[in-house]
Scaffold this motif. Sequence first.
Motif, PDB file in Angstrom:
ATOM      1  N   ALA A   1       2.159  14.464   0.879  1.00 10.59           N
ATOM      2  CA  ALA A   1       1.110  14.344  -0.133  1.00 10.59           C
ATOM      3  C   ALA A   1       1.574  14.894  -1.475  1.00 10.59           C
ATOM      4  O   ALA A   1       1.318  14.308  -2.534  1.00 10.59           O
ATOM      5  N   ALA A   2       2.300  16.020  -1.431  1.00  7.78           N
ATOM      6  CA  ALA A   2       2.792  16.627  -2.672  1.00  7.78           C
ATOM      7  C   ALA A   2       3.926  15.810  -3.278  1.00  7.78           C
ATOM      8  O   ALA A   2       3.942  15.543  -4.492  1.00  7.78           O
ATOM      9  N   ASP A   3       4.891  15.372  -2.457  1.00  7.64           N
ATOM     10  CA  ASP A   3       6.057  14.643  -2.964  1.00  7.64           C
ATOM     11  C   ASP A   3       5.682  13.283  -3.542  1.00  7.64           C
ATOM     12  O   ASP A   3       6.249  12.845  -4.542  1.00  7.64           O
ATOM     13  N   TRP A   4       4.734  12.603  -2.904  1.00  9.68           N
ATOM     14  CA  TRP A   4       4.385  11.237  -3.312  1.00  9.68           C
ATOM     15  C   TRP A   4       3.114  11.187  -4.160  1.00  9.68           C
ATOM     16  O   TRP A   4       2.688  10.103  -4.568  1.00  9.68           O
ATOM     17  N   LYS A   5       2.482  12.358  -4.358  1.00 15.81           N
ATOM     18  CA  LYS A   5       1.254  12.444  -5.165  1.00 15.81           C
ATOM     19  C   LYS A   5       0.157  11.537  -4.600  1.00 15.81           C
ATOM     20  O   LYS A   5      -0.415  10.688  -5.299  1.00 15.81           O
ATOM     21  N   VAL A   6      -0.079  11.717  -3.299  1.00 17.84           N
ATOM     22  CA  VAL A   6      -1.123  10.959  -2.615  1.00 17.84           C
ATOM     23  C   VAL A   6      -2.031  11.934  -1.879  1.00 17.84           C
ATOM     24  O   VAL A   6      -1.746  13.138  -1.786  1.00 17.84           O
ATOM     25  N   SER A   7      -3.135  11.433  -1.344  1.00 11.17           N
ATOM     26  CA  SER A   7      -4.053  12.279  -0.591  1.00 11.17           C
ATOM     27  C   SER A   7      -3.498  12.573   0.798  1.00 11.17           C
ATOM     28  O   SER A   7      -2.610  11.870   1.291  1.00 11.17           O
ATOM     29  N   ARG A   8      -4.033  13.604   1.435  1.00 16.35           N
ATOM     30  CA  ARG A   8      -3.595  13.937   2.794  1.00 16.35           C
ATOM     31  C   ARG A   8      -3.891  12.790   3.772  1.00 16.35           C
ATOM     32  O   ARG A   8      -3.036  12.483   4.622  1.00 16.35           O
ATOM     33  N   PRO A   9      -5.061  12.121   3.703  1.00 11.60           N
ATOM     34  CA  PRO A   9      -5.293  10.997   4.609  1.00 11.60           C
ATOM     35  C   PRO A   9      -4.267   9.870   4.444  1.00 11.60           C
ATOM     36  O   PRO A   9      -3.864   9.246   5.427  1.00 11.60           O
ATOM     37  N   THR A  10      -3.820   9.613   3.206  1.00 16.17           N
ATOM     38  CA  THR A  10      -2.797   8.583   2.984  1.00 16.17           C
ATOM     39  C   THR A  10      -1.482   9.012   3.616  1.00 16.17           C
ATOM     40  O   THR A  10      -0.798   8.212   4.267  1.00 16.17           O
TER      41      THR A  10
ATOM     42  N   PRO B   1       0.840  -1.203   0.000  1.00 14.36           N
ATOM     43  CA  PRO B   1       0.000   0.000   0.000  1.00 14.36           C
ATOM     44  C   PRO B   1       0.873   1.251   0.000  1.00 14.36           C
ATOM     45  O   PRO B   1       1.974   1.249   0.547  1.00 14.36           O
ATOM     46  N   LYS B   2       0.354   2.315  -0.586  1.00 16.21           N
ATOM     47  CA  LYS B   2       1.156   3.532  -0.736  1.00 16.21           C
ATOM     48  C   LYS B   2       1.608   4.088   0.606  1.00 16.21           C
ATOM     49  O   LYS B   2       2.742   4.551   0.755  1.00 16.21           O
ATOM     50  N   TYR B   3       0.724   4.035   1.604  1.00 19.11           N
ATOM     51  CA  TYR B   3       1.112   4.608   2.894  1.00 19.11           C
ATOM     52  C   TYR B   3       2.288   3.846   3.496  1.00 19.11           C
ATOM     53  O   TYR B   3       3.136   4.428   4.178  1.00 19.11           O
ATOM     54  N   LEU B   4       2.343   2.501   3.250  1.00 18.37           N
ATOM     55  CA  LEU B   4       3.464   1.722   3.759  1.00 18.37           C
ATOM     56  C   LEU B   4       4.738   2.014   2.981  1.00 18.37           C
ATOM     57  O   LEU B   4       5.827   2.019   3.555  1.00 18.37           O
ATOM     58  N   GLN B   5       4.625   2.264   1.677  1.00 23.33           N
ATOM     59  CA  GLN B   5       5.801   2.644   0.903  1.00 23.33           C
ATOM     60  C   GLN B   5       6.434   3.910   1.489  1.00 23.33           C
ATOM     61  O   GLN B   5       7.648   3.994   1.666  1.00 23.33           O
ATOM     62  N   ILE B   6       5.580   4.877   1.805  1.00 27.49           N
ATOM     63  CA  ILE B   6       6.076   6.137   2.364  1.00 27.49           C
ATOM     64  C   ILE B   6       6.686   5.893   3.747  1.00 27.49           C
ATOM     65  O   ILE B   6       7.791   6.365   4.055  1.00 27.49           O
ATOM     66  N   ALA B   7       5.964   5.153   4.586  1.00 27.57           N
ATOM     67  CA  ALA B   7       6.447   4.885   5.946  1.00 27.57           C
ATOM     68  C   ALA B   7       7.775   4.141   5.924  1.00 27.57           C
ATOM     69  O   ALA B   7       8.705   4.464   6.678  1.00 27.57           O
ATOM     70  N   HIS B   8       7.905   3.145   5.051  1.00 34.08           N
ATOM     71  CA  HIS B   8       9.146   2.367   4.992  1.00 34.08           C
ATOM     72  C   HIS B   8      10.302   3.213   4.480  1.00 34.08           C
ATOM     73  O   HIS B   8      11.448   3.048   4.923  1.00 34.08           O
TER      74      HIS B   8
END
Length: 246
Positions: free
Chosen positions: A40-49, A9-16
């Motif tokens: 959100a801006a760097d990874w092109k995801v929503s704020r909740p993610t 999941p994208k949030y785990l990619q960011i966290a890792h």
Amino acid sequence: MPQIEEAQPKYLQIAHYIRDQILRGDLRPGDEVPSERQLAADWKVSRPTAARSLEALSHQGLVEKRQGSGTYVRSLEVNRRARELYGRARQTGKIYTPGEYAVITSAGWLEAPDYVAEALGLVKDRRAVHRRRVTNNQDGPINLSTSWFAADVGQRAPKLTDPERIQEGTLMYVERMTGRQGSYAEDRMCARAVTDEEAADLRLEPGSAVLIVHHVVFDLQDRPLEFAEATYPPHRWAFEQGYPLT
């Protein structure tokens, strides 16, 4: 931005990605990590993610949110012995130093106690594989520990039920047999009086104080892979940390 397995999941990619920066020392204790808006801006995801990625890091004990200020890297209290054991196993294929040895006192399938089932996320099937061992050196017992694994891990790693030592180390063997890699660990510690069984294994007087560590290893998908309960005698220093006074 790194190349990371898309199955995560994208949030785990960011966290890792942020976790790896912390563990490498690129982000140090007290450093501010990127905000939800910036992630959100760097990874092109929503704020909740983005918020969920920071929550995952907080759950792992790596960061702390300061009200009205931001999110910062925490000072890490590391289970040095566990980290050194895993590092040694990966580098040399052996988990113990010369002079250390483990005696497996029991191994096999058991109904998991409530606290083990909770740690491993066992719901319907409470059967689990356990390995109980006493680690020793020339001065006597170093610790008593019991590792627990869910049924699916036990079925894919049959040596876990064998009382013979696993030369490469239990976690390395489990990783090889299951294809799941240990990613990070969480430790909880407390002190209590030794039980009669522990006192016999550790050669302690009844009523002695011992340090209890509950150690959970998570895989790359943040699923619990191993739960271990370790008991340390009062004369064995298991945890060490250095830190600045200014």
